[in-house]
Design a protein around this motif. Structure first.
Motif, mmCIF file in Angstrom:
data_model
loop_
_atom_site.group_PDB
_atom_site.id
_atom_site.type_symbol
_atom_site.label_atom_id
_atom_site.label_comp_id
_atom_site.label_asym_id
_atom_site.label_seq_id
_atom_site.Cartn_x
_atom_site.Cartn_y
_atom_site.Cartn_z
ATOM 1 N N THR A 164 12.438 -16.905 82.792
ATOM 2 C CA THR A 164 11.279 -16.190 83.316
ATOM 3 C C THR A 164 10.256 -17.212 83.778
ATOM 4 O O THR A 164 9.912 -18.150 83.043
ATOM 5 C CB THR A 164 10.665 -15.269 82.253
ATOM 6 O OG1 THR A 164 11.537 -14.154 82.032
ATOM 7 C CG2 THR A 164 9.301 -14.741 82.698
ATOM 8 N N THR A 176 12.568 -23.120 94.175
ATOM 9 C CA THR A 176 13.523 -23.233 93.076
ATOM 10 C C THR A 176 14.936 -23.411 93.621
ATOM 11 O O THR A 176 15.242 -23.026 94.753
ATOM 12 C CB THR A 176 13.479 -21.996 92.163
ATOM 13 O OG1 THR A 176 14.056 -20.871 92.849
ATOM 14 C CG2 THR A 176 12.061 -21.663 91.745
ATOM 15 N N LEU A 179 19.229 -21.017 90.736
ATOM 16 C CA LEU A 179 18.972 -19.714 90.132
ATOM 17 C C LEU A 179 19.671 -18.605 90.915
ATOM 18 O O LEU A 179 19.971 -18.748 92.109
ATOM 19 C CB LEU A 179 17.464 -19.428 90.095
ATOM 20 C CG LEU A 179 16.593 -20.408 89.312
ATOM 21 C CD1 LEU A 179 15.124 -20.019 89.441
ATOM 22 C CD2 LEU A 179 17.010 -20.456 87.851
ATOM 23 N N ARG A 180 19.907 -17.510 90.264
ATOM 24 C CA ARG A 180 20.525 -16.357 90.932
ATOM 25 C C ARG A 180 19.616 -15.829 92.029
ATOM 26 O O ARG A 180 20.084 -15.458 93.110
ATOM 27 C CB ARG A 180 20.822 -15.271 89.901
ATOM 28 C CG ARG A 180 21.541 -14.053 90.479
ATOM 29 C CD ARG A 180 21.996 -13.110 89.390
ATOM 30 N NE ARG A 180 22.684 -11.954 89.943
ATOM 31 C CZ ARG A 180 23.195 -10.978 89.203
ATOM 32 N NH1 ARG A 180 23.117 -11.023 87.883
ATOM 33 N NH2 ARG A 180 23.802 -9.945 89.772
ATOM 34 N N TRP A 181 18.310 -15.811 91.765
ATOM 35 C CA TRP A 181 17.331 -15.385 92.769
ATOM 36 C C TRP A 181 16.312 -16.515 92.926
ATOM 37 O O TRP A 181 15.357 -16.630 92.143
ATOM 38 C CB TRP A 181 16.631 -14.098 92.342
ATOM 39 C CG TRP A 181 17.580 -12.939 92.191
ATOM 40 C CD1 TRP A 181 18.125 -12.186 93.191
ATOM 41 C CD2 TRP A 181 18.094 -12.412 90.959
ATOM 42 N NE1 TRP A 181 18.947 -11.219 92.664
ATOM 43 C CE2 TRP A 181 18.956 -11.328 91.296
ATOM 44 C CE3 TRP A 181 17.921 -12.724 89.616
ATOM 45 C CZ2 TRP A 181 19.620 -10.576 90.336
ATOM 46 C CZ3 TRP A 181 18.598 -11.991 88.659
ATOM 47 C CH2 TRP A 181 19.433 -10.935 89.017
ATOM 48 N N ASN A 182 16.514 -17.353 93.925
ATOM 49 C CA ASN A 182 15.615 -18.483 94.128
ATOM 50 C C ASN A 182 14.344 -18.042 94.847
ATOM 51 O O ASN A 182 14.351 -17.121 95.666
ATOM 52 C CB ASN A 182 16.327 -19.585 94.925
ATOM 53 C CG ASN A 182 17.288 -20.371 94.057
ATOM 54 O OD1 ASN A 182 16.877 -20.947 93.055
ATOM 55 N ND2 ASN A 182 18.561 -20.387 94.430
ATOM 56 N N GLY A 196 9.043 -12.967 88.595
ATOM 57 C CA GLY A 196 9.793 -14.067 88.011
ATOM 58 C C GLY A 196 10.496 -13.733 86.716
ATOM 59 O O GLY A 196 11.021 -14.634 86.043
ATOM 60 N N SER A 198 13.249 -12.541 84.038
ATOM 61 C CA SER A 198 14.696 -12.409 83.798
ATOM 62 C C SER A 198 15.556 -12.873 84.962
ATOM 63 O O SER A 198 16.493 -12.185 85.380
ATOM 64 C CB SER A 198 15.042 -10.955 83.439
ATOM 65 O OG SER A 198 14.455 -10.598 82.215
ATOM 66 N N ASN A 199 15.235 -14.048 85.479
ATOM 67 C CA ASN A 199 16.132 -14.691 86.438
ATOM 68 C C ASN A 199 17.278 -15.330 85.662
ATOM 69 O O ASN A 199 17.264 -15.345 84.424
ATOM 70 C CB ASN A 199 15.362 -15.741 87.250
ATOM 71 C CG ASN A 199 15.920 -15.925 88.655
ATOM 72 O OD1 ASN A 199 17.120 -15.848 88.884
ATOM 73 N ND2 ASN A 199 15.020 -16.182 89.599
ATOM 74 N N GLU A 200 18.265 -15.862 86.361
ATOM 75 C CA GLU A 200 19.425 -16.448 85.696
ATOM 76 C C GLU A 200 19.782 -17.792 86.306
ATOM 77 O O GLU A 200 19.692 -17.972 87.526
ATOM 78 C CB GLU A 200 20.631 -15.516 85.810
ATOM 79 C CG GLU A 200 20.433 -14.166 85.169
ATOM 80 C CD GLU A 200 21.620 -13.243 85.412
ATOM 81 O OE1 GLU A 200 22.697 -13.754 85.801
ATOM 82 O OE2 GLU A 200 21.466 -12.024 85.234
#
Length: 226
Positions: A164, A176, A179-182, A196, A198-200
């Protein structure tokens, strides 16, 4: 030994917080200097660590334990503050550590307890003087880092696969990777926004470059989204 800690080895400073819960996760390696925050003295001794500094108003320190600790280590630096002080014990400990100009600093706390205390302790890491420190905080089951404009955070996946990113004190601009969602500068991160959350991590190490503002990066091990 001076009371201001000028003779302490600030190569790797650990701060053991004195919250209601003992630290659940410790930094890797060995500290060169351990700062116990009030009740944190009991946690420090329980962990088999040698305290070099004790900081706080001592409202939750066992007086007998403190006396025995001083007898065992006569060079123990004791920073006792008035109970009606304007700053929290952790804030005072971080300020003391900041004055040592440490090469590396780690904060270990169990989390839990009062929500207001936990929120202030976590967001305090984003204060400019502390965000500029080479500081990693181990709070409960999470690892927290802070960065201000111009700083680049390296976030190992081993520290937690969930991330997060929380802007503190105003809108932040980030770039970034890993990450899964940059995020990019074209998508600002507003203060307290859930964008921002619970990104992975998809790589062994993620990178967060802060272009503007101040950001907390909170890593936790958890279940990935489908």
């Amino acid at each position: 030994m001076s009371d201001d800690g000028r003779d302490l080895d600030a190569g790797c400073v650990w701060i053991i917080d004195g919250g209601p819960v003992a630290p659940r996760r410790l930094p890797p390696g060995e500290p060169s200097c351990v700062i116990a925050v009030d009740r944190g003295l009991a946690y420090t001794l329980r962990l088999g660590l040698r305290p070099h500094v004790v900081v706080g108003d001592f409202d939750s320190v066992d007086a007998t334990m403190l006396q025995r600790t001083r007898e065992q280590w006569p060079d123990l630096v004791v920073q006792r503050h008035d109970r009606h002080k304007a700053h929290s014990d952790l804030d005072l400990a971080l300020s003391f550590a900041w004055g040592l100009d440490p090469t590396e600093i780690a904060l270990a706390g169990g989390g839990g307890g009062r929500l207001d205390h936990l929120m202030v302790s976590a967001t305090m890491l984003a204060r400019p003087r502390y965000a500029a420190l080479p500081l990693t905080a181990y709070i409960g089951a999470s690892i927290v880092r802070a960065a201000t404009a111009g700083m680049d955070m390296k976030l190992p996946a081993d520290d937690g696969n969930l991330l997060t990113l929380l802007a503190v004190g105003g809108t932040a601009s980030l770039d970034t990777s890993g990450l899964r969602w940059n995020l990019t500068g074209a998508t600002p991160l507003a203060s307290a926004a859930t964008l921002g959350l619970s990104n992975e991590l998809t790589e062994p190490e993620a990178h967060v470059k802060v272009q503007a503002g101040t950001v907390l990066a909170i890593q936790t091990h958890g279940k990935s989204l489908p």
